[in-house]
Design an enzyme around this catalytic site. Structure first.
Site, PDB file in Angstrom:
ATOM      1  N   HIS A  10       0.682  -1.089   0.160  1.00  0.00           N
ATOM      2  CA  HIS A  10      -0.012   0.011   0.081  1.00  0.00           C
ATOM      3  C   HIS A  10       0.779   1.324   0.051  1.00  0.00           C
ATOM      4  CE1 HIS A  10      -3.260  -2.338   0.009  1.00  0.00           C
ATOM      5  NE2 HIS A  10      -3.562  -2.543   1.490  1.00  0.00           N
ATOM      6  N   HIS A  51      -9.648   2.179   0.490  1.00  0.00           N
ATOM      7  CA  HIS A  51      -9.463   0.868   1.508  1.00  0.00           C
ATOM      8  C   HIS A  51     -10.496   1.063   2.427  1.00  0.00           C
ATOM      9  CE1 HIS A  51      -7.806  -2.617   3.048  1.00  0.00           C
ATOM     10  NE2 HIS A  51      -6.363  -2.516   2.470  1.00  0.00           N
ATOM     11  N   GLU A  55     -11.518  -3.828  -3.078  1.00  0.00           N
ATOM     12  CA  GLU A  55     -10.810  -2.757  -3.459  1.00  0.00           C
ATOM     13  C   GLU A  55     -10.700  -2.531  -5.079  1.00  0.00           C
ATOM     14  OE1 GLU A  55      -7.099  -2.805  -0.846  1.00  0.00           O
ATOM     15  OE2 GLU A  55      -8.288  -4.575   0.038  1.00  0.00           O
TER      16      GLU A  55
HETATM   17  C1  GAL Z   1      -5.485  -5.395   1.856  1.00  0.00           C
HETATM   18  C2  GAL Z   1      -4.535  -6.562   1.596  1.00  0.00           C
HETATM   19  C3  GAL Z   1      -4.225  -7.261   2.732  1.00  0.00           C
HETATM   20  C4  GAL Z   1      -3.699  -6.642   3.986  1.00  0.00           C
HETATM   21  C5  GAL Z   1      -4.923  -5.269   4.113  1.00  0.00           C
HETATM   22  C6  GAL Z   1      -4.473  -4.486   5.277  1.00  0.00           C
HETATM   23  O1  GAL Z   1      -5.722  -4.511   0.815  1.00  0.00           O
HETATM   24  O2  GAL Z   1      -4.561  -7.441   0.567  1.00  0.00           O
HETATM   25  O3  GAL Z   1      -3.128  -8.440   2.487  1.00  0.00           O
HETATM   26  O4  GAL Z   1      -2.813  -6.182   4.037  1.00  0.00           O
HETATM   27  O5  GAL Z   1      -4.786  -4.575   2.968  1.00  0.00           O
HETATM   28  O6  GAL Z   1      -4.397  -4.985   6.588  1.00  0.00           O
END
Ligand code: GAL
Length: 388
Positions: A143, A214, A351
């Site tokens: 991210h 998110h 997402e």
């Molecule tokens: C998602 C990701 C997960 C985890 C989450 C945040 O987008 O696919 O693996 O990292 O965010 O905790």
């Protein structure tokens, strides 16, 4: 401390109770629709690196509310009516910017940039140059890295009661990415109870970009302990399997005959415990689905809560969708809204995105953005209610 409580009076959704419709059920739904949701708006006022954070409220003619803070350009609350017209907050979050900064789950509701999901070992090569990003997920970058957009204070402009525009200037080299990048995200709450998110960006150097939102949803209402009873469909016949660090293997595989087949609606919990290597790697669903269509007009996913009747449809121009079933939520702290704890799989994220690790996967749609080009993408989350 002076608490400036903003009483969000959600009254009444859909004006369902007209004089000639005063049967028992309608009368009782009129009462619950007068519930109040308390928000301490001052808890969002902070100064971070000289920039002020705030909370903004968008409303529509149905009394639906969308609360957004410019800290991470993030969705704080989505308040929609349930089947009894009761205002229901379907998005997980915290009660203050300070709690968001504690970063237990730093991504709640945030705009993710510069790159959604994982990049293998935080490395990629562009125009013959090697780049090394910040590593924040074992040996990978997640991210955008620890300096990602979720922790930035965005410039905000309230355009009207339905629309908020947020902008962020990311300097060349920030978190390891090339190019000065100007990003604008516009949130619009429409009168058909949709949240439209429009993203645009430009760069002055060739770079990679993959923006998403998110939000962690629970359509039973945030704080409810499980999403496993939600019914989900995803219009994707293929998905991208991952390795044990959740980096795509590069293969694009059919969902047919696997727990990843959501082409027909099923409960999220139906196959989540199946004996399947991919589900083990993700501790549940944490995978990118290759969307059959991304014309922005055809729903690419639909989720429904049986309990509340709240239904959400998603539309996007992005080629992929990360379905994450909240497998890293632990419920160990009571930092959630109103002192709630958010337990394992008590939320899901859908997402819209380009595929994870695209900069290292030549077969995936490109995420390269060049000077002179404008990155443009749009995603809509539409809320409906099934009264039966
Ligand atoms: C998602 C990701 C997960 C985890 C989450 C945040 O987008 O696919 O693996 O990292 O965010 O905790």
């Amino acid at each position: 401390m002076k608490l400036n409580f903003n009483l969000l009076l959600v009254l009444p959704f859909f004006l369902a109770c007209t004089a000639n419709q005063n049967d028992e059920k309608k009368l009782s739904s009129a009462k619950v629709s007068e519930q109040k949701i308390l928000i301490d708006t001052t808890a969002y006022n902070l100064t971070i690196n000289g920039k002020k954070t705030k909370i903004f409220e968008l409303t529509n003619q149905n009394g639906v509310k969308l609360l957004i803070t410019n800290y991470g350009a993030r969705v704080v609350s989505i308040i929609v009516p349930d089947k009894n017209d009761r205002p229901t907050d379907v998005s997980l979050g915290y009660d203050s910017v300070k709690t968001y900064q504690k970063k237990d789950e730093p991504y709640f509701g945030a705009i993710i940039g510069r790159f959604g999901n994982r990049i293998n070992e935080g490395k990629f090569t562009l125009d013959g140059k090697n780049y090394q990003l910040q590593l924040n997920d074992g040996k990978n970058t997640l991210h955008g890295g620890k300096d990602g957009f979720f922790g930035k204070v965005w410039d905000a402009k309230l355009v009207n009661r339905n629309t908020l525009q947020l902008s962020y200037f990311s300097k060349d080299g920030e978190a390891g990415y090339p190019g000065n990048v100007n990003t604008t995200v516009v949130y619009t709450l429409t009168d058909d109870n949709s949240i439209k998110i429009d993203y645009t960006a430009t760069t002055d150097k060739t770079t990679v970009l993959n923006l998403t939102n998110h939000t962690y949803f629970n359509l039973n209402g945030e704080g409810d302990h499980s999403i496993l009873d939600h019914e989900l469909s995803i219009a994707a016949n293929k998905y991208t399997p991952v390795n044990e660090t959740l980096i795509p293997t590069g293969k694009i595989e059919s969902v047919k005959g696997t727990p990843f087949d959501f082409t027909t609606a099923k409960a999220i919990g139906k196959d989540i415990e199946a004996d399947n290597e991919q589900l083990k790697y993700g501790k549940g669903y944490d995978h990118n689905f290759v969307l059959d269509k991304n014309d922005g007009k055809t729903p690419i996913a639909t989720v429904k809560s049986i309990k509340t009747g709240i239904k959400m449809e998603i539309f996007t121009t992005e080629p992929g969708l990360q379905f994450y079933s909240g497998n890293f939520l632990t419920g160990t702290t009571k930092d959630g809204k109103g002192g709630k704890s958010y337990s394992f799989r008590s939320a899901f994220c859908l997402e819209t995105q380009h595929f994870p690790d695209s900069p290292n996967q030549p077969a995936f749609p490109t995420t390269v953005l060049k000077p002179g080009q404008t990155y443009t993408t749009s995603t809509t989350y539409k809320f409906l209610v099934d009264k039966n």
